[in-house]
Design an enzyme around this catalytic site. Structure first.
Site: not given
Ligand SMILES: *Cc1c(COP(=O)(O)O)cnc(C)c1O
Length: 831
Positions: A502, A726
């Site tokens: 999964k 940033y």
């Protein structure tokens, strides 16, 4: 070398049933690797999990006539070779233990040769030392050696079997994982020269202490003439002293001039290491084209062996300088024009060609691509050209290769042997030219590229390769299989396994993982939603698949692709029955989930009578299994709770089983459950995290499967007073070298790792993240690291455990693994 079947019967002390005459050249233990049915002897090995006799009917149908098998296996699979039976033209050699018989045969084979045999053992470096010795010594003699790392109880006999009249030297690896195994290997290899590379923690789980393991390894050297090891390693030196070997010792040392091989100087330069040594009072020097410590250690072990074999110092110097790195794996890469490339630059001989062709063949079955082989001259085999290429042609035919492209003068003279689409070139440049100019077109093909080093096929691969995004997740399929086997070893032989694939196989990519698991015959695969299942089916996965979270809207998909849903509520069950009845489907297998404490999904145990009644009142679906899920099986803190879950499950599942005549599989264990509650295996277990290499108990790494890597795009010097990234978050406290790497939070690199909270590895050194992590890029501090643009960066994996990241993020490894974005290219390889 051939053996008559009579001769083999005598050697292995078998009872023979059948009297077909036969000559045996090939030994086979893995039915998938069959190449020459008529001359093959198949050993039906039994393991905890499997019985090779299962494959006898199939092998017989493919032309194999000679089988070594145990009585129990013959009974189990009803393979009885009386006249008139389906196996009337076969020889069955009945023995009590087919593995022992295989080993016995190899022992006897080994006895016939008087040539020097080098036996290599140790924790790391075995394969590299073996390959380097081959590079150093093959000019003077024909060398036979273990293919890849065939060093196990099965691999060693198969390796030794390759010895023949031409062999002038043999080099075999021996690897062990349990006490007692080395004696068997010693008997088969009977080395005259022993090399102990080093001792580390690998395969420690079955040994009481490091010393026990070391002593066990030294058992390989019982009758050696000489033993080679690192004399500076006190631990090893002590073990050697204790083991009282009668052999001469060549312990090399960088400290002790009294040792037989004294290493005076190891001087690291930019791209090479200069090493001087004294042996038998002679001083010499060589330059090794590597700078890492492991390579230096490996080269010193090789040096000692070359000196012992009296290779002149000038030749040692010359050949050490030309040592090549050893690529130990088959790499699968995406090529241009829809091609898939399998790059095998490991070495070039028939044994490894056989393995690589087999790999190509199996990969090709599901993708429908044309099978192509690019092969250079095979050098230094000692065989004459026409015999050699007749065998190559046979291999090529047996693996259904559709096109061959040969490079080199020898293979070109044998062009007529290949009656498939073919082209031949005198050298690699000529082939590359033809590709670049468009004269040779490769399109929608799966291509095995296999060449002797001399041919420089790396450049060819580069030309054929599609350039990828620089950030990749490398997935080691071999490691995953090792993990699978580790857990299989904890199970009873009859316990079945569901492998959880999964969430895109915990981030590793479901298709390749599912395909590999299917090849290793796991009983079930499980995915979360129907679409994951149908994708696997479309890609050719045929194993049984369970859908853990079946959506009501996807029942049709499940019926169409035979995906077996979990049912956890009456609402879901009713809808499913209704849809199945509408489609006219009967007996569709479903898996009943019980809630024994998780309180997520599942029927309550009290629902059982009503559930049984409902299931019995219809025939659209049928319960194939019944299961529940542990809440805290990884932790002793919850053991009382876990035991209550087991009791509750036991009771409710028996109730369901008793209501039906057919067998309903019962299962509750996840990875942690397998390790900690072996008594709760029932009929089946569900393996998840452990398969991907992370211990569910303490998050230690078993065999690491996934490695997330990227490359340095740009490096710049930034003054101390500037900031990086940033919002001016990246403050510096000194003039720094800052590298930018193309991975950001959109690739799954969590933003919380930024601003120095975590690090990655650049050339083995820790580089912390500077400033905020951006969407597609981030910056790292490489001030103290020797690196350049284009160098590889490891985000997590083989050298940086994923748990380092999950700890910083205060989460579990599951989340980090499954966060790696789908845009990150997955690259699969097998050791
Ligand atoms: C994911 C899952 C597992 C596997 O759990 P691991 O801890 O990864 O071994 C087992 N059973 C169910 C129902 C699951 O959803």
């Amino acid at each position: 070398m051939s053996y008559s079947i009579e001769n083999i019967v005598e050697i292995i002390g078998a009872q023979r049933i059948g009297n077909v005459s036969a000559t045996i050249d090939w030994l086979l233990t893995d039915s998938r690797s069959l190449s020459f049915p008529e001359e093959t002897l198949f050993f039906a090995l039994t393991t905890k999990r499997n019985d090779g006799a299962r494959y006898i009917p199939d092998l017989y149908a493919r032309g194999v006539r000679n089988f070594v098998v145990s009585k129990e296996s013959m009974k189990r699979f009803d393979v009885q070779p009386f006249s008139g039976s389906q196996f009337s033209t076969a020889n069955f050699l009945v023995v009590s233990n087919p593995l022992k018989a295989l080993q016995k045969l190899a022992e006897q084979h080994r006895e016939q040769f008087q040539v020097p045999v080098i036996g290599i053992t140790g924790s790391n470096g075995k394969t590299i030392v073996k390959e380097w010795l081959h590079q150093l010594l093959s000019a003077e003699r024909v060398i036979v050696r273990s293919p890849r790392s065939y060093n196990s109880q099965i691999g060693v006999p198969l390796s030794v079997w390759q010895m023949n009249e031409q062999s002038g030297l043999a080099i075999f690896e021996a690897g062990i994982s349990e006490p007692g195994e080395m004696r068997a290997l010693q008997n088969i290899i009977k080395p005259t020269i022993g090399i102990l590379t080093n001792i580390g923690g690998a395969h420690q789980e079955n040994f009481f202490s490091l010393q026990e393991k070391c002593m066990e390894k030294l058992a390989l050297f019982k009758n050696c003439d000489v033993v080679i090891y690192n004399g500076d390693d006190e631990f090893i030196s002590n073990c050697v002293a204790k083991s009282m070997l009668s052999a001469r010792e060549i312990a090399w040392s960088r400290k002790d001039m009294e040792r037989p091989l004294y290493i005076g100087k190891v001087e690291k330069k930019d791209d090479c290491t200069v090493i001087s040594y004294r042996y038998l009072d002679m001083d010499n020097t060589f330059t090794l084209p590597f700078i890492d410590d492991a390579s230096v250690e490996n080269s010193l072990n090789c040096l000692a062996a070359c000196l012992y074999l009296m290779l002149p110092a000038e030749k040692i110097t010359e050949r050490m300088g030309r040592l090549e790195p050893v690529a130990m794996r088959l790499e699968v890469k995406e090529g241009k024009n829809g091609c898939v490339l399998i790059n095998d630059s490991y070495n070039s001989d028939l044994g490894s060609l056989d393995i690589a062709l087999n790999f190509l063949y199996r990969r090709s079955l599901s993708n429908g691509l044309k099978r192509t082989l690019i092969l250079s001259d095979i050098l230094e085999t000692g065989q004459n050209t026409s015999t050699l290429y007749r065998q190559v042609a046979q291999l090529v035919n047996s693996r259904k290769i559709e096109r061959i492209i040969g490079v080199g003068s020898e293979i070109s003279t044998c062009a007529a042997r290949f009656n498939i689409e073919n082209a031949f070139y005198p050298n690699t440049d000529a082939l590359m030219n033809a590709v670049v100019k468009g004269k040779l077109r490769l399109e929608n093909e799966i291509i095995l590229i296999k060449g002797a080093r001399k041919f420089g096929f790396d450049a060819l691969t580069e030309v054929l390769e599609k350039k990828v995004h620089e950030t990749i997740l490398e997935v080691n399929l071999g490691a995953m299989i090792a993990n699978l086997n580790y857990y299989r070893g904890k199970l009873k032989p009859e316990t079945k396994i569901v492998c959880m694939v999964k969430a895109s196989a915990y981030g590793a990519g479901s298709y390749e993982i599912a395909k590999t698991l299917q090849e290793h015959r796991v009983d079930y695969l499980a995915v979360a939603v129907a679409d994951e299942g149908s994708e696997l089916r479309k890609a050719g996965i045929t194993a049984s698949i369970i859908i853990m979270n079946p959506e009501m809207t996807a029942f049709k998909t499940m019926f169409d692709y035979k995906l077996e849903p979990e049912v956890y509520s009456f609402g879901l069950l009713e809808a499913l029955i209704k849809e199945a009845e509408k489609e006219g489907i009967t007996n569709f297998p479903v898996h009943v989930k019980l809630d024994t404490g998780m309180h997520r999904l599942g029927f309550a145990p009290e629902d059982m009578p009503r559930l049984i009644e409902r299931l019995k009142g219809q025939n659209a679906v049928i319960p194939r299994s019944v299961f529940s899920h542990f809440v805290g099986s990884d932790s002793p803190q919850f053991d009382a709770f876990t035991r209550r879950q087991i009791v509750m499950f036991e009771k409710a599942s028996v109730e369901l089983q008793e209501a039906f005549a057919h067998k309903i599989l019962r299962h509750i264990c996840n990875s942690a459950g397998i390790e900690r509650f072996p008594g709760a295996q029932f009929d089946m277990v569900r393996l998840g995290l452990g398969l991907y290499g992370i211990s569910p108990i303490d998050n230690s790494i078993l065999n690491n499967v996934s490695t997330l890597k990227t490359t340095i795009l740009q490096i710049r010097d930034v003054p101390a007073e500037d900031t990086v990234g940033y919002s001016r978050k990246g403050h510096l406290n000194r003039p720094s070298r800052i590298a930018a790497i193309p991975i950001g939070y959109a690739d799954g690199l969590n933003r919380h790792l930024g601003n120095g909270h975590a690090y990655c590895l650049v050339n083995g050194c820790k580089a912390s993240y500077v400033g905020n992590i951006c969407m597609d890029v981030c910056m790292i501090d490489v001030t103290d690291i020797d690196c350049k643009e284009g160098d590889t960066v490891e985000i997590f994996g083989d050298h940086l455990p994923i748990t380092v990241l999950s700890d910083v993020l205060d989460t579990i490894p599951y989340e980090v693994l499954t966060s790696v974005s789908t845009r990150v290219k997955r690259i699969y390889y097998q050791d």
